[in-house]
Every structure is written in C-alpha cells, then in structure tokens.
Design a protein around this motif. Sequence first.
Motif, PDB file in Angstrom:
ATOM      1  N   THR A 209       0.699  -1.183  -0.178  1.00  0.00           N
ATOM      2  CA  THR A 209      -0.079   0.071  -0.006  1.00  0.00           C
ATOM      3  C   THR A 209       0.763   1.047   0.047  1.00  0.00           C
ATOM      4  OG1 THR A 209      -1.800  -1.084   1.273  1.00  0.00           O
ATOM      5  CG2 THR A 209      -1.904   1.151   1.146  1.00  0.00           C
ATOM      6  N   ASN A 210       1.952   1.409   0.756  1.00  0.00           N
ATOM      7  CA  ASN A 210       2.786   2.445   0.881  1.00  0.00           C
ATOM      8  C   ASN A 210       4.376   2.481   0.455  1.00  0.00           C
ATOM      9  OD1 ASN A 210       0.742   4.066   2.334  1.00  0.00           O
ATOM     10  ND2 ASN A 210       0.854   2.475   3.868  1.00  0.00           N
ATOM     11  N   GLY A 211       4.501   1.386  -0.193  1.00  0.00           N
ATOM     12  CA  GLY A 211       5.615   1.221  -1.190  1.00  0.00           C
ATOM     13  C   GLY A 211       6.791   0.758  -0.169  1.00  0.00           C
ATOM     14  N   THR A 212       7.954   0.713  -0.999  1.00  0.00           N
ATOM     15  CA  THR A 212       9.351   0.304  -0.307  1.00  0.00           C
ATOM     16  C   THR A 212      10.457   1.323  -1.115  1.00  0.00           C
ATOM     17  OG1 THR A 212       8.575  -2.134  -0.532  1.00  0.00           O
ATOM     18  CG2 THR A 212      10.917  -1.595  -0.172  1.00  0.00           C
ATOM     19  N   PHE A 213      11.216   1.418  -0.017  1.00  0.00           N
ATOM     20  CA  PHE A 213      12.387   2.624  -0.521  1.00  0.00           C
ATOM     21  C   PHE A 213      13.773   2.128  -0.487  1.00  0.00           C
ATOM     22  CE2 PHE A 213       8.424   4.485   0.917  1.00  0.00           C
ATOM     23  CZ  PHE A 213       8.120   5.516   0.012  1.00  0.00           C
ATOM     24  N   ASP A 216      16.186   6.124   0.206  1.00  0.00           N
ATOM     25  CA  ASP A 216      15.150   7.070   0.221  1.00  0.00           C
ATOM     26  C   ASP A 216      14.459   7.347  -1.182  1.00  0.00           C
ATOM     27  OD1 ASP A 216      15.459   7.943   2.890  1.00  0.00           O
ATOM     28  OD2 ASP A 216      17.171   9.333   2.494  1.00  0.00           O
ATOM     29  N   LYS A 217      14.561   6.209  -2.196  1.00  0.00           N
ATOM     30  CA  LYS A 217      13.978   6.229  -3.269  1.00  0.00           C
ATOM     31  C   LYS A 217      12.905   5.050  -3.436  1.00  0.00           C
ATOM     32  CE  LYS A 217      15.131   5.828  -8.354  1.00  0.00           C
ATOM     33  NZ  LYS A 217      16.101   5.833  -9.389  1.00  0.00           N
ATOM     34  N   GLU A 218      11.635   5.363  -3.756  1.00  0.00           N
ATOM     35  CA  GLU A 218      10.723   4.571  -3.972  1.00  0.00           C
ATOM     36  C   GLU A 218      11.273   3.660  -5.200  1.00  0.00           C
ATOM     37  OE1 GLU A 218       5.848   3.759  -3.851  1.00  0.00           O
ATOM     38  OE2 GLU A 218       6.702   5.762  -4.021  1.00  0.00           O
ATOM     39  N   ILE A 219      11.072   2.409  -5.079  1.00  0.00           N
ATOM     40  CA  ILE A 219      11.322   1.499  -6.068  1.00  0.00           C
ATOM     41  C   ILE A 219      10.038   0.956  -6.588  1.00  0.00           C
ATOM     42  CG2 ILE A 219      13.484   0.499  -5.107  1.00  0.00           C
ATOM     43  CD1 ILE A 219      11.923  -2.030  -4.276  1.00  0.00           C
ATOM     44  N   ALA A 229      25.933  -3.850  -1.112  1.00  0.00           N
ATOM     45  CA  ALA A 229      26.293  -3.470   0.246  1.00  0.00           C
ATOM     46  C   ALA A 229      26.088  -2.205   0.535  1.00  0.00           C
ATOM     47  CB  ALA A 229      27.624  -3.775   0.465  1.00  0.00           C
ATOM     48  N   SER A 230      25.572  -1.932   1.691  1.00  0.00           N
ATOM     49  CA  SER A 230      25.543  -0.494   2.341  1.00  0.00           C
ATOM     50  C   SER A 230      24.064   0.295   1.949  1.00  0.00           C
ATOM     51  CB  SER A 230      26.770   0.467   2.099  1.00  0.00           C
ATOM     52  OG  SER A 230      27.948   0.055   2.720  1.00  0.00           O
ATOM     53  N   ASP A 231      23.662  -0.489   1.298  1.00  0.00           N
ATOM     54  CA  ASP A 231      22.110   0.045   0.799  1.00  0.00           C
ATOM     55  C   ASP A 231      21.126   0.087   1.829  1.00  0.00           C
ATOM     56  OD1 ASP A 231      22.625   0.456  -1.751  1.00  0.00           O
ATOM     57  OD2 ASP A 231      21.665  -1.288  -2.462  1.00  0.00           O
ATOM     58  N   VAL A 232      20.468   1.273   2.273  1.00  0.00           N
ATOM     59  CA  VAL A 232      19.323   1.413   3.309  1.00  0.00           C
ATOM     60  C   VAL A 232      18.062   1.330   2.811  1.00  0.00           C
ATOM     61  CG1 VAL A 232      18.578   3.137   5.144  1.00  0.00           C
ATOM     62  CG2 VAL A 232      21.090   3.202   4.304  1.00  0.00           C
ATOM     63  N   LEU A 233      17.335   0.389   3.530  1.00  0.00           N
ATOM     64  CA  LEU A 233      16.063  -0.126   3.106  1.00  0.00           C
ATOM     65  C   LEU A 233      14.682   0.548   3.782  1.00  0.00           C
ATOM     66  CD1 LEU A 233      16.363  -3.803   2.362  1.00  0.00           C
ATOM     67  CD2 LEU A 233      17.053  -1.994   1.007  1.00  0.00           C
ATOM     68  N   LYS A 234      13.674   1.108   3.580  1.00  0.00           N
ATOM     69  CA  LYS A 234      12.872   1.354   4.325  1.00  0.00           C
ATOM     70  C   LYS A 234      11.356   1.039   3.732  1.00  0.00           C
ATOM     71  CE  LYS A 234      14.410   5.871   6.271  1.00  0.00           C
ATOM     72  NZ  LYS A 234      13.987   7.331   6.218  1.00  0.00           N
ATOM     73  N   PHE A 235      10.530   0.630   4.699  1.00  0.00           N
ATOM     74  CA  PHE A 235       9.153  -0.041   4.468  1.00  0.00           C
ATOM     75  C   PHE A 235       7.732   1.041   4.760  1.00  0.00           C
ATOM     76  CE2 PHE A 235      12.281  -3.292   5.000  1.00  0.00           C
ATOM     77  CZ  PHE A 235      12.221  -3.921   4.063  1.00  0.00           C
ATOM     78  N   GLY A 236       7.093   1.230   3.756  1.00  0.00           N
ATOM     79  CA  GLY A 236       6.122   2.060   4.061  1.00  0.00           C
ATOM     80  C   GLY A 236       6.270   3.352   4.720  1.00  0.00           C
ATOM     81  N   GLN A 237       5.680   3.663   5.766  1.00  0.00           N
ATOM     82  CA  GLN A 237       6.116   5.142   6.605  1.00  0.00           C
ATOM     83  C   GLN A 237       6.854   4.930   7.854  1.00  0.00           C
ATOM     84  OE1 GLN A 237       2.304   7.102   6.930  1.00  0.00           O
ATOM     85  NE2 GLN A 237       1.922   7.052   4.642  1.00  0.00           N
ATOM     86  N   SER A 238       7.498   3.764   7.942  1.00  0.00           N
ATOM     87  CA  SER A 238       8.189   3.548   9.200  1.00  0.00           C
ATOM     88  C   SER A 238       9.519   4.228   9.144  1.00  0.00           C
ATOM     89  CB  SER A 238       8.176   2.047   9.403  1.00  0.00           C
ATOM     90  OG  SER A 238       9.287   1.771  10.334  1.00  0.00           O
ATOM     91  N   THR A 239       9.862   4.770  10.281  1.00  0.00           N
ATOM     92  CA  THR A 239      11.277   5.582  10.227  1.00  0.00           C
ATOM     93  C   THR A 239      12.158   4.547  10.472  1.00  0.00           C
ATOM     94  OG1 THR A 239      10.844   6.013  12.631  1.00  0.00           O
ATOM     95  CG2 THR A 239       9.923   7.608  11.047  1.00  0.00           C
ATOM     96  N   ARG A 240      12.179   3.351  10.533  1.00  0.00           N
ATOM     97  CA  ARG A 240      13.222   2.342  10.968  1.00  0.00           C
ATOM     98  C   ARG A 240      13.910   2.395   9.616  1.00  0.00           C
ATOM     99  NH1 ARG A 240      11.897  -2.244  15.413  1.00  0.00           N
ATOM    100  NH2 ARG A 240      11.107  -1.040  16.822  1.00  0.00           N
TER     101      ARG A 240
END
Length: 250
Positions: A209-213, A216-219, A229-240
Amino acid sequence: MPRSRSRSPPPRPSNSTSNSYRSNRSPPRGGGDRDRGYTAADREREAAGNRRKYDERSDRDRRGGGGESGSGRRDAREGGPVMKEPSPPPAAKEAAKPNFGLSGALAAETNTNAAGVTLKYNEPPEARKPSLNWRLYVFKGKDQVDIFHIHRQSAYLAGRDAATVDIPIAHPSCSKQHAVIQFRLIRHRNEFGDESVAVKPFIIDLDSTNGTFVNDKEIPASRYYELKASDVLKFGQSTREYVLLHEEAA
C-alpha cells in the motif's frame, strides 16, 4: 381419206394372275404380333423385364462396393446419369489442447506456509542461497535495535504478519506481506565472451500500500531491484532503517 384405226383395250388380267400377285407380296415387317396391336399383357411383360434388370443391376452395385467399378462407372456405360463421388468431409478443427498449468485456486493451495496462510510470492528458478554472510542491521534513529542474518536461505519475506514473514515490521503503514529480499544467480558475459556467475541480492515490492524505498527512493512494484552493500531500506512510512551489509564489506 385414211381409215382410222381403233385401238382395242388391253386384256384384263385373269383372276389367277391377280391372285398370284397378291400371294407373292411379302408381309409387313414386325410380324403378326404388331398387326394385332400392343396389348396390356405386352406392357406388363415389358415392365416386369425392366424391373428384373434394375434389381440385377442394384445387386451388382452392392456387391461391387460402389467404387470406380461400381454404380458410378456402370451408370455411365449404360447411359444412365453419372453418379458423382461424394466429396470428402471437411477437416475437423484441431481440438483445443488441454492446459495442465495450475489454476489460481490450485496455485494458491500449493503456495501456503505451515500455518495455512497463502503466500503472495513464488521464488524464481534462479533463486540461490548466497555464499556471503549477508546481514540486515535495523536502526531506529542512531540506535541499532535488531539484526537479521539473511544468508541461510534464498529469500526473506518482510511484512506486518509476524506469523508468516521472516522479517517482521510492526508499523501499521506496512502491508502484511510487504516485500521480499531475494538472492538470485546472475550470469554475466564480458566483451571478450568470458562468462561469470554470482549470487546477488534483490528486493521486490509485493504491491504494498505504501511502497518500499532504497536509499530514500521508492522502487517500482512487482519488479526486482538489485541491492548493493551499504544500501538502506525503508518500508511504508516506518522511520526504521534496514542497512544491508556482508562480512567482507568495508
């Protein structure tokens, strides 16, 4: 004056001569039967003969099989109508081949986990376990709150359904089955034709529903996105933040 001569009439033929003339005349052609006329009995005899000939011809046709030596050729010789051979039947359309692929319901039944939950994702044929010890470090702000070792299997499901996923995400903006980290065997050929293979990490968003990043870029959804290596993942609107590293990374 000269005396006129009187001409005496020619002698009349005697009865004997007339009778011999009539007796020497030949009878008319056709005989005495035709003189008597064409009677009903004659018609019946002729009809019976025609029926007999028709029956005999029909018997011969049945015995002969009706091919080129059968009724068609025989009718043409005897003056009857020429029987055309029947045209071959139209070719039957090719029957639809059976589809042995899995239907939606059956595919769903075969893609369930031990808890009976239907999974939204199937691994591709090139799925492989990685040879490097990949890890996923979880940060909340500047603090590390968790770590996931993701080198023991070829795919890891992330989402809010803790009973189903491998990487649980508790934030309400995340989907129950949000995304998958998938290790794939990739073949590469250089300009000299030399081929090399490597198992690389990818991530795929499962139409969340809210995407994967990534960084900081939505895929794009439903497409593999290569990770490094060293990529940073985020899920939805979570700040983790989920940082991807392996043991050989600097």
